[in-house]
Design a protein around this motif. Structure first.
Motif, PDB file in Angstrom:
ATOM      1  N   LYS A 174      -0.347  11.990  -1.056  1.00 59.75           N
ATOM      2  CA  LYS A 174      -1.140  12.527  -1.288  1.00 59.75           C
ATOM      3  C   LYS A 174      -2.290  11.889  -1.104  1.00 59.75           C
ATOM      4  O   LYS A 174      -4.084  12.741  -1.160  1.00 59.75           O
ATOM      5  N   ASP A 175      -2.849  10.773  -0.807  1.00 65.97           N
ATOM      6  CA  ASP A 175      -4.165  10.326  -0.242  1.00 65.97           C
ATOM      7  C   ASP A 175      -4.511  10.537   1.444  1.00 65.97           C
ATOM      8  O   ASP A 175      -3.121   9.424   1.732  1.00 65.97           O
ATOM      9  N   THR A 215      -0.683  -1.480  -5.690  1.00 63.68           N
ATOM     10  CA  THR A 215      -1.741  -0.282  -6.321  1.00 63.68           C
ATOM     11  C   THR A 215      -1.780   0.492  -5.469  1.00 63.68           C
ATOM     12  O   THR A 215      -1.929   1.585  -5.562  1.00 63.68           O
ATOM     13  N   PHE A 216      -2.611   0.143  -4.295  1.00 62.53           N
ATOM     14  CA  PHE A 216      -2.570   0.587  -2.592  1.00 62.53           C
ATOM     15  C   PHE A 216      -0.917   1.651  -2.121  1.00 62.53           C
ATOM     16  O   PHE A 216      -1.014   2.988  -2.710  1.00 62.53           O
ATOM     17  N   LYS A 218       1.654   1.982  -4.204  1.00 64.38           N
ATOM     18  CA  LYS A 218       1.906   2.652  -5.375  1.00 64.38           C
ATOM     19  C   LYS A 218       0.875   3.977  -5.712  1.00 64.38           C
ATOM     20  O   LYS A 218       1.995   5.392  -5.940  1.00 64.38           O
ATOM     21  N   HIS A 219      -0.169   3.982  -5.758  1.00 66.94           N
ATOM     22  CA  HIS A 219      -0.868   5.430  -5.105  1.00 66.94           C
ATOM     23  C   HIS A 219      -0.455   6.225  -3.743  1.00 66.94           C
ATOM     24  O   HIS A 219      -0.134   7.428  -3.952  1.00 66.94           O
ATOM     25  N   ARG A 220      -0.159   5.645  -2.822  1.00 67.46           N
ATOM     26  CA  ARG A 220      -0.505   6.247  -1.401  1.00 67.46           C
ATOM     27  C   ARG A 220       1.110   7.371  -1.322  1.00 67.46           C
ATOM     28  O   ARG A 220       1.317   8.121  -0.946  1.00 67.46           O
ATOM     29  N   GLY A 222       3.816   6.880  -3.903  1.00 66.32           N
ATOM     30  CA  GLY A 222       4.375   7.414  -5.474  1.00 66.32           C
ATOM     31  C   GLY A 222       4.875   6.300  -5.553  1.00 66.32           C
ATOM     32  O   GLY A 222       5.595   6.531  -7.237  1.00 66.32           O
TER      33      GLY A 222
END
Length: 290
Positions: A174-175, A215-216, A218-220, A222
């Motif tokens: 997503k990122d 955090t990175f 999990k965001h990158r 999922g």
């Protein structure tokens, strides 16, 4: 790196399929002119193989797509095991479109496209899924000797690998920023997958704090990074259980677990089966195929 583009609407015709187990440490791959495609998936050891003047070193969990015509030969003794199949493409024309890193199209193709692209070689993202399909292909070949059915499995296996390489990555990416950090995390996890790896060790290795890495990632992706690490361990465990007679306790130690009970509990949580039940379901008797 070269890439081959295929079209699922064209004919994939199975030739021969099998699993090879090197008889001894002195075995070396035969020298021959390869006139059809060969797909190899490594399950154990290292294969030293060359095409024309290009040498390759294939390790456990890696694949190679050998494209005709070429002079294929071993350049070093190889104690290894691998699944393989040969096939022709497009009514024996064997003419996929070949790209390099500079000319390959943007991937994945649009939804609904029948085309797919595979690199020359690489590491299989989800080895257990490919191995299950390879075993089903071998089982169908033994049971039915049906070329049409074998050919369907070959098309399926190649498309499964394409999907693992590009479609899954599209879903979780997503990122699009920080690609290098994300890749570095994946590489480090792969390198340390046999250890009891902690997030702070990853962070220390890459020069970040553990909270940022958590955090990175999990965001990158999922996925929580701890869940990703454990998922990769379980994928390796499934491959080991289905490919070998190695005791469960040894596999647990190889994957960084302190005891077999903890490993069994985790395995059941991820798969819904105990390690022994999984082996009984998906393990096949190992045979020599030349």
């Amino acid at each position: 790196m070269n890439y081959a583009e295929f079209d699922s609407d064209q004919n994939f015709v199975s030739s021969i399929v099998g699993k090879f187990i090197a008889p001894n440490r002195e075995w070396i791959h035969m020298s021959r002119m390869l006139l059809d495609f060969e797909f190899i998936v490594m399950t154990k050891g290292t294969l030293y193989i060359a095409e024309n003047n290009k040498k390759y070193e294939l390790h456990e969990g890696e694949w190679m797509l050998c494209c005709p015509p070429c002079h294929q030969y071993g350049y070093k003794t190889s104690l290894c095991e691998f699944y393989w199949f040969h096939f022709s493409y497009n009514d024996n024309q064997n003419d996929p479109i070949i790209y390099n890193d500079n000319t390959k199209p943007h991937l994945p193709f649009d939804i609904g496209s029948k085309k797919f692209v595979l690199p020359k070689y690489g590491k299989v993202p989800s080895l257990d899924r490919i191995l299950i399909l390879m075993k089903q292909l071998l089982d169908c070949d033994r049971r039915y000797r049906n070329i049409n059915l074998n050919s369907c499995y070959i098309n399926l296996i190649l498309n499964e690998l394409y999907s693992q390489l590009y479609l899954t990555e599209t879903d979780i990416s997503k990122d699009q920023g920080n690609d290098q950090l994300y890749t570095d995390i994946l590489d480090y996890v792969s390198w340390r997958i046999h250890d009891n790896l902690k997030v702070n060790e990853i962070a220390d290795h890459l020069g970040f704090n553990a909270k940022y890495i958590t955090t990175f990632f999990k965001h990158r992706s999922g996925l929580p990074i701890k869940q990703y690490i454990m998922r990769e361990k379980m994928n390796l465990a499934k491959a080991r259980l289905s490919e070998s007679d190695t005791p469960v306790g040894v596999i647990a130690m190889e994957l960084g677990f302190s005891d077999s009970q903890g490993f069994s509990n985790t395995f059941r949580k991820f798969t819904g089966q105990s390690p022994s039940a999984y082996r009984n379901t998906y393990g096949l008797n190992r045979e020599y195929h030349v």
